[in-house]
Design a protein around this motif. Structure first.
Motif, PDB file in Angstrom:
ATOM      1  N   GLN A 142       0.835  -1.205   0.000  1.00  0.00           N
ATOM      2  CA  GLN A 142       0.000   0.000   0.000  1.00  0.00           C
ATOM      3  C   GLN A 142       0.865   1.249   0.000  1.00  0.00           C
ATOM      4  OE1 GLN A 142      -2.271  -0.964   3.505  1.00  0.00           O
ATOM      5  NE2 GLN A 142      -3.975  -1.845   2.340  1.00  0.00           N
ATOM      6  N   ARG A 143       1.948   1.227   0.769  1.00  0.00           N
ATOM      7  CA  ARG A 143       2.869   2.378   0.762  1.00  0.00           C
ATOM      8  C   ARG A 143       3.474   2.570  -0.629  1.00  0.00           C
ATOM      9  NH1 ARG A 143       6.313   1.114   6.279  1.00  0.00           N
ATOM     10  NH2 ARG A 143       4.495   0.901   7.658  1.00  0.00           N
ATOM     11  N   GLN A 144       3.783   1.443  -1.273  1.00  0.00           N
ATOM     12  CA  GLN A 144       4.333   1.524  -2.629  1.00  0.00           C
ATOM     13  C   GLN A 144       3.337   2.200  -3.573  1.00  0.00           C
ATOM     14  OE1 GLN A 144       7.134   1.640  -4.299  1.00  0.00           O
ATOM     15  NE2 GLN A 144       7.737  -0.500  -4.099  1.00  0.00           N
ATOM     16  N   ARG A 145       2.069   1.856  -3.439  1.00  0.00           N
ATOM     17  CA  ARG A 145       1.040   2.468  -4.284  1.00  0.00           C
ATOM     18  C   ARG A 145       0.906   3.959  -4.001  1.00  0.00           C
ATOM     19  NH1 ARG A 145      -1.001  -2.835  -4.087  1.00  0.00           N
ATOM     20  NH2 ARG A 145      -1.932  -3.503  -6.080  1.00  0.00           N
ATOM     21  N   VAL A 146       1.024   4.349  -2.740  1.00  0.00           N
ATOM     22  CA  VAL A 146       0.944   5.774  -2.398  1.00  0.00           C
ATOM     23  C   VAL A 146       2.111   6.534  -3.034  1.00  0.00           C
ATOM     24  CG1 VAL A 146       0.970   7.480  -0.527  1.00  0.00           C
ATOM     25  CG2 VAL A 146      -0.305   5.337  -0.250  1.00  0.00           C
ATOM     26  N   ALA A 147       3.311   5.940  -2.957  1.00  0.00           N
ATOM     27  CA  ALA A 147       4.477   6.583  -3.574  1.00  0.00           C
ATOM     28  C   ALA A 147       4.279   6.709  -5.084  1.00  0.00           C
ATOM     29  CB  ALA A 147       5.740   5.777  -3.262  1.00  0.00           C
ATOM     30  N   MET A 148       3.708   5.671  -5.699  1.00  0.00           N
ATOM     31  CA  MET A 148       3.406   5.740  -7.125  1.00  0.00           C
ATOM     32  C   MET A 148       2.356   6.814  -7.393  1.00  0.00           C
ATOM     33  SD  MET A 148       3.323   1.668  -8.037  1.00  0.00           S
ATOM     34  CE  MET A 148       2.478   1.922  -9.575  1.00  0.00           C
ATOM     35  N   GLY A 149       1.343   6.893  -6.519  1.00  0.00           N
ATOM     36  CA  GLY A 149       0.290   7.896  -6.687  1.00  0.00           C
ATOM     37  C   GLY A 149       0.825   9.311  -6.645  1.00  0.00           C
ATOM     38  N   ARG A 150       1.774   9.556  -5.751  1.00  0.00           N
ATOM     39  CA  ARG A 150       2.378  10.886  -5.662  1.00  0.00           C
ATOM     40  C   ARG A 150       3.082  11.243  -6.966  1.00  0.00           C
ATOM     41  NH1 ARG A 150       6.303  11.355  -0.776  1.00  0.00           N
ATOM     42  NH2 ARG A 150       7.423   9.849  -2.060  1.00  0.00           N
ATOM     43  N   ALA A 151       3.762  10.241  -7.567  1.00  0.00           N
ATOM     44  CA  ALA A 151       4.446  10.491  -8.851  1.00  0.00           C
ATOM     45  C   ALA A 151       3.436  10.726  -9.968  1.00  0.00           C
ATOM     46  CB  ALA A 151       5.353   9.315  -9.178  1.00  0.00           C
ATOM     47  N   ILE A 152       2.383   9.900 -10.014  1.00  0.00           N
ATOM     48  CA  ILE A 152       1.376  10.007 -11.076  1.00  0.00           C
ATOM     49  C   ILE A 152       0.653  11.341 -11.026  1.00  0.00           C
ATOM     50  CG2 ILE A 152      -0.804   9.038 -11.933  1.00  0.00           C
ATOM     51  CD1 ILE A 152       0.182   6.324 -10.834  1.00  0.00           C
ATOM     52  N   ALA A 153       0.375  11.822  -9.799  1.00  0.00           N
ATOM     53  CA  ALA A 153      -0.405  13.056  -9.629  1.00  0.00           C
ATOM     54  C   ALA A 153       0.245  14.239 -10.331  1.00  0.00           C
ATOM     55  CB  ALA A 153      -0.595  13.359  -8.145  1.00  0.00           C
ATOM     56  N   ARG A 154       1.543  14.208 -10.461  1.00  0.00           N
ATOM     57  CA  ARG A 154       2.249  15.328 -11.104  1.00  0.00           C
ATOM     58  C   ARG A 154       2.105  15.316 -12.618  1.00  0.00           C
ATOM     59  NH1 ARG A 154       8.184  16.114  -9.905  1.00  0.00           N
ATOM     60  NH2 ARG A 154       7.650  17.910 -11.182  1.00  0.00           N
ATOM     61  N   ALA A 155       1.675  14.173 -13.173  1.00  0.00           N
ATOM     62  CA  ALA A 155       1.536  14.010 -14.630  1.00  0.00           C
ATOM     63  C   ALA A 155       2.806  14.457 -15.352  1.00  0.00           C
ATOM     64  CB  ALA A 155       0.334  14.794 -15.139  1.00  0.00           C
ATOM     65  N   PRO A 156       3.953  13.874 -14.994  1.00  0.00           N
ATOM     66  CA  PRO A 156       5.215  14.270 -15.628  1.00  0.00           C
ATOM     67  C   PRO A 156       5.339  13.673 -17.028  1.00  0.00           C
ATOM     68  CG  PRO A 156       5.604  12.432 -14.191  1.00  0.00           C
ATOM     69  CD  PRO A 156       4.141  12.766 -14.050  1.00  0.00           C
ATOM     70  N   SER A 157       6.309  14.151 -17.773  1.00  0.00           N
ATOM     71  CA  SER A 157       6.568  13.566 -19.087  1.00  0.00           C
ATOM     72  C   SER A 157       7.464  12.338 -18.964  1.00  0.00           C
ATOM     73  CB  SER A 157       7.223  14.594 -20.013  1.00  0.00           C
ATOM     74  OG  SER A 157       8.442  15.052 -19.463  1.00  0.00           O
ATOM     75  N   LEU A 158       8.107  12.174 -17.799  1.00  0.00           N
ATOM     76  CA  LEU A 158       9.052  11.085 -17.600  1.00  0.00           C
ATOM     77  C   LEU A 158       8.954  10.573 -16.165  1.00  0.00           C
ATOM     78  CD1 LEU A 158      11.200  10.082 -19.706  1.00  0.00           C
ATOM     79  CD2 LEU A 158      12.887  11.400 -18.438  1.00  0.00           C
ATOM     80  N   PHE A 159       8.758   9.251 -16.009  1.00  0.00           N
ATOM     81  CA  PHE A 159       8.815   8.608 -14.698  1.00  0.00           C
ATOM     82  C   PHE A 159      10.170   7.931 -14.551  1.00  0.00           C
ATOM     83  CE2 PHE A 159       4.088   8.392 -14.986  1.00  0.00           C
ATOM     84  CZ  PHE A 159       3.786   8.975 -13.762  1.00  0.00           C
ATOM     85  N   LEU A 160      10.812   8.134 -13.406  1.00  0.00           N
ATOM     86  CA  LEU A 160      12.077   7.481 -13.108  1.00  0.00           C
ATOM     87  C   LEU A 160      11.897   6.594 -11.879  1.00  0.00           C
ATOM     88  CD1 LEU A 160      14.490  10.552 -13.494  1.00  0.00           C
ATOM     89  CD2 LEU A 160      13.687   8.982 -15.278  1.00  0.00           C
ATOM     90  N   PHE A 161      12.182   5.291 -12.015  1.00  0.00           N
ATOM     91  CA  PHE A 161      12.039   4.337 -10.920  1.00  0.00           C
ATOM     92  C   PHE A 161      13.409   3.762 -10.582  1.00  0.00           C
ATOM     93  CE2 PHE A 161       7.832   4.469 -12.726  1.00  0.00           C
ATOM     94  CZ  PHE A 161       6.950   4.160 -11.704  1.00  0.00           C
TER      95      PHE A 161
END
Length: 367
Positions: free
Chosen positions: A138-157
């Motif tokens: 669930q924490r992993q999903r929250v961290a992903m959600g924070r990244a998605i919310a920004r709607a960036p052009s590039l995701f870095l994992f």
């Protein structure tokens, strides 16, 4: 646009060259995996794409724009680390929306984005909880959600699944793949896990010692490794490497396989005949994957050898059978119904149509 171009990028730390001229091109919407052993430079490269580390030489372009001199906040990226880095005193909703608050996004829009993101990740029932009340997934999903919310052009994992147990890693791997299919955003993903690399990426860059050893699709890298390192690193169980010699018989080249005092000659298949013609009589290293050695379906003297089984490893759908050839342990993948007990012999069929050949000294592929 989320395209990424890395042009002759170099990095030096205290006189040690960490990255030795990296060149990569990632198209908008592609999922690129940077994979390799610890210390190969993959996380350093990701940090340079993010703007956390300066580029000593070369260029990084995001969406066609040179970003060497731009800070992380100006690169239109979102980065997710192996540590979730959630704010413990904030609710899930606030953790997801915090970056939007910093960018002064109006509250009604923030709330809409948070709810949309939470629904995508199936955490909308957790929005009022704190991180301490969540499981690792669930924490992993929250961290992903924070990244998605920004709607960036590039995701870095950066190795985001390394802290999870095996079952949760599989679940989150599927979640990340679904997310990419839904959103179509460009993702650059660092891992040392070749299974993650094979299952997630559209393209893979296999790295070693600060250099890209091979860049291509997962299937191409698996089927057509450029050198022994790539062949050994990609695949589980790993590829078998058998030191042998090329022998000509009846106008055809073949390899000699010796076991228990008896020898077997098997012809080289396909284009490898022509590619190896100049090496007749010379030593060669045969690379063959476990699934290319299996229980014999037909008694073909050109492709079947009867060998003594040293060890068996049942895995459920398959049984790994260990035999000895040319002084090397060789792993074969057979159906459980056909496996025999250690000490017994069984007829094994070799599919040399997908075998690869390496120079014994350099490890480079020659056919």
């Amino acid at each position: 646009m989320g395209s990424l171009s890395i042009r002759n990028v170099r990095k030096v730390y205290h006189g040690n060259e960490i990255l030795k001229g990296i060149n990569l091109d990632v198209q908008d919407g592609e999922f690129l995996i940077l994979v390799g052993p610890s210390g190969c430079g993959k996380s350093t490269l990701l940090s340079m794409i993010a703007g956390l580390d300066p580029v000593d030489e070369g260029e990084i372009l995001i969406g066609g724009r040179r970003v060497n001199d731009l800070g992380p906040k100006d690169r239109d990226i979102a980065m997710m680390f192996q540590s979730y880095a959630l704010y413990p005193n904030m609710s899930v909703a606030r953790n997801i929306s915090f970056g939007l608050e910093i960018r002064k996004v109006p509250r009604p829009e923030r709330e809409r984005i948070v709810l949309d993101v939470a629904r995508i990740l199936q955490i909308d029932h957790l929005l009022d909880r704190r991180p301490s009340q969540l499981s690792g997934g669930q924490r992993q999903r929250v961290a992903m959600g924070r990244a998605i919310a920004r709607a960036p052009s590039l995701f870095l994992f950066d190795e985001p699944l390394s802290n999870l147990d095996a079952r949760l890693r599989i679940e989150m791997r599927l979640e990340i793949k679904r997310l990419h299919q839904r959103m179509g955003t460009t993702i650059i993903y660092v891992t040392h896990d070749q299974i993650e690399a094979m299952t997630l990426g559209d393209k893979i860059a296999v790295m070693k010692g600060g250099e890209v050893q091979q860049f291509g699709t997962p299937q191409d890298i698996y089927d057509n490794p450029a050198n022994r390192f790539v062949a050994e690193f990609m695949g589980s169980p790993t590829m078998n490497f058998i030191d042998t010699r090329l022998e000509a018989r009846g106008g055809r080249l073949g390899v000699r396989l010796d076991a228990d005092g008896s020898g077997h000659w098997m012809p080289v298949a396909g284009q490898a005949q022509a590619l190896l013609a100049s090496r007749a009589g010379q030593p060669i290293q045969l690379g063959i994957r476990p699934e290319q050695i299996t229980h014999a379906r037909q008694e073909d003297p050109d492709s079947v050898a009867r060998l003594r089984v040293v060890l068996t490893e049942p895995t459920g759908p398959d049984t790994m059978v260990l035999v000895s050839l040319n002084g090397r342990d060789v792993t074969c993948r057979v159906h459980p119904d056909h496996a025999v007990s250690p000490g017994a012999s069984m007829a094994l069929q070799f599919d040399l149509s997908k075998a690869v050949y390496f120079d014994q000294a350099s490890g480079l592929r020659v056919a």
